[in-house]
Design a protein around this motif. Structure first.
Motif, PDB file in Angstrom:
ATOM      1  N   ASN A   1       0.835  -1.209   0.000  1.00  0.00           N
ATOM      2  CA  ASN A   1       0.000   0.000   0.000  1.00  0.00           C
ATOM      3  C   ASN A   1       0.869   1.258   0.000  1.00  0.00           C
ATOM      4  OD1 ASN A   1      -2.222  -1.716   0.246  1.00  0.00           O
ATOM      5  ND2 ASN A   1      -2.260  -1.539   2.466  1.00  0.00           N
TER       6      ASN A   1
ATOM      7  N   ARG B   1       2.530   1.650  -3.413  1.00  0.00           N
ATOM      8  CA  ARG B   1       1.542   2.103  -4.402  1.00  0.00           C
ATOM      9  C   ARG B   1       1.007   3.499  -4.080  1.00  0.00           C
ATOM     10  NH1 ARG B   1      -2.908  -2.326  -4.640  1.00  0.00           N
ATOM     11  NH2 ARG B   1      -3.738  -0.917  -6.220  1.00  0.00           N
ATOM     12  N   ARG B   2       1.409   4.061  -2.927  1.00  0.00           N
ATOM     13  CA  ARG B   2       1.001   5.401  -2.489  1.00  0.00           C
ATOM     14  C   ARG B   2      -0.524   5.545  -2.388  1.00  0.00           C
ATOM     15  NH1 ARG B   2       4.686   9.054  -1.947  1.00  0.00           N
ATOM     16  NH2 ARG B   2       3.429  10.815  -2.589  1.00  0.00           N
ATOM     17  N   LEU B   3      -1.157   4.496  -1.888  1.00  0.00           N
ATOM     18  CA  LEU B   3      -2.621   4.488  -1.817  1.00  0.00           C
ATOM     19  C   LEU B   3      -3.183   5.565  -0.898  1.00  0.00           C
ATOM     20  CD1 LEU B   3      -3.547   0.689  -1.838  1.00  0.00           C
ATOM     21  CD2 LEU B   3      -3.371   2.294  -3.747  1.00  0.00           C
TER      22      LEU B   3
ATOM     23  N   GLU C   1      -9.311   2.337  -2.929  1.00  0.00           N
ATOM     24  CA  GLU C   1      -8.764   1.217  -3.698  1.00  0.00           C
ATOM     25  C   GLU C   1      -9.100  -0.085  -2.974  1.00  0.00           C
ATOM     26  OE1 GLU C   1      -7.603  -1.202  -6.138  1.00  0.00           O
ATOM     27  OE2 GLU C   1      -7.119   0.848  -6.764  1.00  0.00           O
TER      28      GLU C   1
ATOM     29  N   LYS D   1       0.909   6.788   7.101  1.00  0.00           N
ATOM     30  CA  LYS D   1       1.763   7.128   5.970  1.00  0.00           C
ATOM     31  C   LYS D   1       3.185   6.767   6.378  1.00  0.00           C
ATOM     32  CE  LYS D   1      -1.278  10.675   4.224  1.00  0.00           C
ATOM     33  NZ  LYS D   1      -1.472  12.091   3.943  1.00  0.00           N
TER      34      LYS D   1
ATOM     35  N   TYR E   1      -3.123   1.749   5.263  1.00  0.00           N
ATOM     36  CA  TYR E   1      -4.279   2.100   4.440  1.00  0.00           C
ATOM     37  C   TYR E   1      -5.486   2.337   5.340  1.00  0.00           C
ATOM     38  CZ  TYR E   1      -7.037   2.724   0.223  1.00  0.00           C
ATOM     39  OH  TYR E   1      -7.822   3.275  -0.756  1.00  0.00           O
TER      40      TYR E   1
ATOM     41  N   PHE F   1      -2.434   8.498  -0.798  1.00  0.00           N
ATOM     42  CA  PHE F   1      -2.467   9.767  -1.514  1.00  0.00           C
ATOM     43  C   PHE F   1      -3.509   9.781  -2.633  1.00  0.00           C
ATOM     44  CE2 PHE F   1       1.692   9.319   0.378  1.00  0.00           C
ATOM     45  CZ  PHE F   1       1.863  10.542   1.003  1.00  0.00           C
ATOM     46  N   GLU F   2      -4.184   8.653  -2.838  1.00  0.00           N
ATOM     47  CA  GLU F   2      -5.206   8.557  -3.886  1.00  0.00           C
ATOM     48  C   GLU F   2      -6.521   9.166  -3.403  1.00  0.00           C
ATOM     49  OE1 GLU F   2      -4.764   7.428  -6.996  1.00  0.00           O
ATOM     50  OE2 GLU F   2      -2.640   7.113  -6.539  1.00  0.00           O
ATOM     51  N   LYS F   3      -7.292   9.724  -4.328  1.00  0.00           N
ATOM     52  CA  LYS F   3      -8.584  10.321  -3.968  1.00  0.00           C
ATOM     53  C   LYS F   3      -9.699   9.289  -3.930  1.00  0.00           C
ATOM     54  CE  LYS F   3      -7.284  14.793  -5.569  1.00  0.00           C
ATOM     55  NZ  LYS F   3      -7.623  16.053  -6.065  1.00  0.00           N
ATOM     56  N   GLU F   4      -9.552   8.218  -4.691  1.00  0.00           N
ATOM     57  CA  GLU F   4     -10.559   7.158  -4.747  1.00  0.00           C
ATOM     58  C   GLU F   4     -10.127   5.994  -3.859  1.00  0.00           C
ATOM     59  OE1 GLU F   4     -13.465   7.280  -6.566  1.00  0.00           O
ATOM     60  OE2 GLU F   4     -12.911   9.354  -7.032  1.00  0.00           O
TER      61      GLU F   4
END
Length: 126
Positions: A39, A42-44, A51, A107, A78, A46-49
Motif C-alpha cells: 500500500n 503504491r502510495r494508496l 482502492e 503514511k 491504508y 495519496f489517492e482520492k478514490e
C-alpha cells in the motif's frame, strides 16, 4: 499514548496471512507493530478514490497474531486493516479475543524498518 513500536516490512504483493506473520519473526514481548505493505509503495494513502485491492490482514493472519504474539496494537498503511466483507469477523477476533487496537491510515513513506516512539493522539472531531 506514547510507547515503542516496531515497524516491519511485509513482503510485497502479499496480504498478511498466518504464513506472512510467521515469516516476519516478530520477537516475543513486542506489543505494538506497524506493518508497511505494498500500500505504501503504491502510495494508496495519496489517492482520492478508495482502492479495494489494498493489502490487508486475512483472517488466518489475524488469528495467528492473536494466538502467537503479545501484540496489543497493529498499524497498517491504508484506510482499513481488513477487507470489507470480513470486517465484522476481523474486528470481533482482534477486539473481543485480545483487545488489540487497530491504527489505520498510516503514511509510512521514507521510514526505515526499526523501533520508534509511537504517539497516537485522538482525532479532534467537531
Amino acid at each position: 499514548m506514547t510507547s515503542p513500536a516496531l515497524l516491519v516490512d511485509v513482503p510485497r504483493d502479499e496480504n498478511i496471512t498466518a504464513e506472512v506473520m510467521r515469516s516476519l519473526h516478530i520477537p516475543k514481548g513486542v506489543r505494538r507493530v506497524l506493518f508497511r505493505t505494498l500500500n505504501t509503495h503504491r502510495r494508496l494513502m495519496f489517492e482520492k478514490e478508495f482502492e479495494s485491492s489494498f493489502v490487508r490482514f486475512m483472517l488466518d493472519g489475524a488469528k495467528w497474531l492473536v494466538e502467537n504474539t503479545d501484540i496489543k496494537l497493529i498499524g497498517l498503511d491504508y484506510l482499513s486493516f481488513a477487507a470489507y466483507e470480513e470486517a465484522t469477523e476481523m474486528h470481533k477476533l482482534i477486539l473481543e479475543q485480545r483487545d488489540i487496537i487497530p491504527v489505520e491510515a498510516l503514511k509510512l513513506d521514507d521510514v526505515e524498518v526499526g523501533v520508534y516512539s509511537l504517539h497516537c493522539l485522538p482525532m479532534r472531531l467537531p
